[in-house]
Write a protein that holds these residues in place. Structure first.
Motif, PDB file in Angstrom:
ATOM      1  N   ASN A  10     -14.312  -5.500 -51.453  1.00  0.00           N
ATOM      2  CA  ASN A  10     -14.620  -4.294 -50.874  1.00  0.00           C
ATOM      3  C   ASN A  10     -15.653  -3.291 -51.662  1.00  0.00           C
ATOM      4  O   ASN A  10     -16.357  -2.844 -51.113  1.00  0.00           O
ATOM      5  N   GLU A  11     -15.385  -3.309 -53.010  1.00  0.00           N
ATOM      6  CA  GLU A  11     -16.283  -2.529 -53.832  1.00  0.00           C
ATOM      7  C   GLU A  11     -17.744  -3.092 -53.845  1.00  0.00           C
ATOM      8  O   GLU A  11     -18.743  -2.380 -53.493  1.00  0.00           O
ATOM      9  N   ALA A  12     -17.869  -4.418 -53.865  1.00  0.00           N
ATOM     10  CA  ALA A  12     -18.898  -5.212 -54.174  1.00  0.00           C
ATOM     11  C   ALA A  12     -19.746  -4.997 -52.588  1.00  0.00           C
ATOM     12  O   ALA A  12     -20.964  -4.809 -52.359  1.00  0.00           O
ATOM     13  N   GLN A  13     -18.878  -5.118 -51.409  1.00  0.00           N
ATOM     14  CA  GLN A  13     -19.554  -5.106 -50.245  1.00  0.00           C
ATOM     15  C   GLN A  13     -20.121  -3.692 -49.883  1.00  0.00           C
ATOM     16  O   GLN A  13     -21.157  -3.536 -49.470  1.00  0.00           O
ATOM     17  N   ARG A  38     -20.772 -11.209 -60.625  1.00  0.00           N
ATOM     18  CA  ARG A  38     -19.740 -12.200 -60.993  1.00  0.00           C
ATOM     19  C   ARG A  38     -18.871 -12.283 -59.967  1.00  0.00           C
ATOM     20  O   ARG A  38     -17.674 -12.503 -60.294  1.00  0.00           O
ATOM     21  N   MET A  39     -19.451 -12.382 -58.723  1.00  0.00           N
ATOM     22  CA  MET A  39     -18.285 -12.784 -57.567  1.00  0.00           C
ATOM     23  C   MET A  39     -18.188 -14.225 -57.423  1.00  0.00           C
ATOM     24  O   MET A  39     -19.118 -14.907 -57.734  1.00  0.00           O
ATOM     25  N   ILE A  40     -16.998 -14.447 -57.007  1.00  0.00           N
ATOM     26  CA  ILE A  40     -16.721 -15.752 -56.938  1.00  0.00           C
ATOM     27  C   ILE A  40     -17.495 -16.443 -55.557  1.00  0.00           C
ATOM     28  O   ILE A  40     -17.831 -15.515 -54.486  1.00  0.00           O
ATOM     29  N   ILE A  47     -18.973 -11.722 -48.111  1.00  0.00           N
ATOM     30  CA  ILE A  47     -19.604 -10.483 -48.249  1.00  0.00           C
ATOM     31  C   ILE A  47     -21.065 -10.729 -47.564  1.00  0.00           C
ATOM     32  O   ILE A  47     -21.343  -9.952 -46.776  1.00  0.00           O
ATOM     33  N   MET A  48     -21.631 -11.795 -47.517  1.00  0.00           N
ATOM     34  CA  MET A  48     -22.841 -12.315 -46.844  1.00  0.00           C
ATOM     35  C   MET A  48     -22.634 -12.178 -45.534  1.00  0.00           C
ATOM     36  O   MET A  48     -23.561 -11.737 -44.582  1.00  0.00           O
TER      37      MET A  48
END
Length: 157
Positions: A10-13, A38-40, A47-48
């Motif tokens: 969620n944060e990365a998104q 450093r997302m898996i 996310i994409m």
């Protein structure tokens, strides 16, 4: 960016939504940004997909914005635009679609202006060397060689 910080999906998104909203991005840039966070791979895919579905990320829109900006501001020719978009892994469809947006009259007038401006800038008494320097400048900027030499022959005979 803090290299030790970890992000939830969620944060990365959220972070990437802002990143994409700020300026048009290509898929490659966004994927790279997620790797740097450093997302898996699974999270990157999630996310994409979200960014594409929510229209934060749109390859064709990116290509059109890129072409429009680089042509208007940097006065790049179609070869350079094509090369740069391919480097960013943009699909042939999106590239073709974006290049079609360039008005041909604008294109030829821009080339004409560039030729005149460059001829005036190049201080070279030898006409052949001058012609070559102007041609090299235009070819580097991605203008098609046939157009460049046609223009230069019109100026230099």
């Amino acid at each position: 960016m803090d290299s030790n910080k970890t992000y939830t999906v969620n944060e990365a998104q959220k972070k990437l939504e802002h990143y994409c909203a700020y300026q048009e991005r290509c898929h490659k840039e966004v994927r790279q940004k997620l790797w740097e966070m450093r997302m898996i791979p699974e999270a990157i895919d999630v996310i994409m997909v979200h960014l594409i579905q929510e229209n934060y990320l749109n390859e064709e829109r990116f290509a059109k914005a890129f072409v429009s900006g680089k042509f208007r501001i940097k006065k790049w020719g179609k070869n350079r635009l094509l090369r740069e978009l391919k480097f960013r892994d943009i699909s042939k469809y999106s590239i073709d679609s974006a290049l079609k947006e360039i008005d041909l009259d604008d294109y030829y007038n821009t080339l004409d202006d560039l030729v005149q401006k460059r001829i005036a800038q190049v201080k070279e008494p030898n006409v052949y060397k001058k012609k070559k320097k102007v041609a090299d400048y235009l070819l580097y900027r991605g203008w098609e060689s046939a157009l460049v030499y046609e223009k230069l022959n019109a100026y230099f005979g």
